[in-house]
Motif scaffolding. Structure first.
Motif, short mmCIF file in Angstrom:
data_model
loop_
_atom_site.label_atom_id
_atom_site.label_comp_id
_atom_site.label_asym_id
_atom_site.label_seq_id
_atom_site.Cartn_x
_atom_site.Cartn_y
_atom_site.Cartn_z
N ARG A 38 -6.75 -67.55 35.47
CA ARG A 38 -6.67 -68.94 36.31
C ARG A 38 -7.94 -68.78 37.27
NH1 ARG A 38 -0.32 -68.63 37.52
NH2 ARG A 38 0.46 -69.77 35.64
N ARG A 39 -8.29 -67.90 37.93
CA ARG A 39 -9.42 -67.85 38.98
C ARG A 39 -10.67 -68.27 38.21
NH1 ARG A 39 -8.30 -62.84 43.08
NH2 ARG A 39 -6.27 -63.21 43.57
N ASP A 84 -11.54 -70.01 35.90
CA ASP A 84 -11.86 -71.44 35.71
C ASP A 84 -12.25 -71.56 34.04
OD1 ASP A 84 -11.78 -74.16 36.08
OD2 ASP A 84 -14.03 -74.31 36.85
N VAL A 140 -12.99 -72.68 30.22
CA VAL A 140 -13.21 -73.57 29.44
C VAL A 140 -13.10 -73.31 27.76
CG1 VAL A 140 -15.17 -74.47 31.17
CG2 VAL A 140 -15.86 -73.01 29.34
N ARG A 164 -19.89 -75.73 25.36
CA ARG A 164 -18.74 -76.25 25.86
C ARG A 164 -18.15 -77.58 25.34
NH1 ARG A 164 -18.30 -76.68 32.38
NH2 ARG A 164 -16.01 -77.16 32.42
#
Length: 137
Positions: A31-32, A34, A36, A114
């Motif tokens: 979670r920390r 971030d 993608v 991405r």
């Protein structure tokens, strides 16, 4: 991740306790970070009669493709592009239809990039919905 230190106690320690601890540590770290989603991007080369160049170029652009260049070769145009793999499914039929079967293409893996936010959000929502359905079953 690397576990640097730990202790073992006959009463409180078990394989399951260490697995739960590792799972919680991974979840918190994930979670920390971030995260993608990435998608594969293909290098695409289309050879088409020059009369269909505009149609083919428009078709590639409509598939989130980026035209890198074109080259004329004896009545044909060769178009180089980068296109996400997800957009290439069914492309041979589309190309045949729009060029009267006269164009050909080749593709090969190029890179990962991405995924656009709108698609990432859709995928995450779908996965969350599937997880809820699976939890109820």
């Amino acid at each position: 991740m690397v576990l640097q230190d730990g202790s073992y106690h006959d009463v409180d320690s078990s394989d399951l306790a260490f697995q739960i601890c590792a799972f919680d540590a991974f979840r918190e770290t994930f979670r920390r970070a971030d995260p993608v989603l990435l998608e594969p991007v293909m290098k695409v080369e289309v050879e088409t009669p020059t009369e269909f160049q505009g149609v083919v170029t428009g078709g590639i652009s409509s598939k989130r493709g980026v035209i890198l260049g074109t080259e004329a070769r004896q009545g044909f145009t060769v178009i180089q592009a980068e296109v996400p793999l997800a957009e290439m499914f069914g492309y041979s039929n589309d190309l045949r239809s729009s060029t009267q079967g006269k164009a050909t293409f080749s593709m090969e893996f190029l890179k990962y990039q991405r995924l656009p936010i709108r698609f990432q959000e859709e995928i995450v929502k779908k996965a969350q919905l599937e997880a809820k359905v699976a939890a109820k079953a």
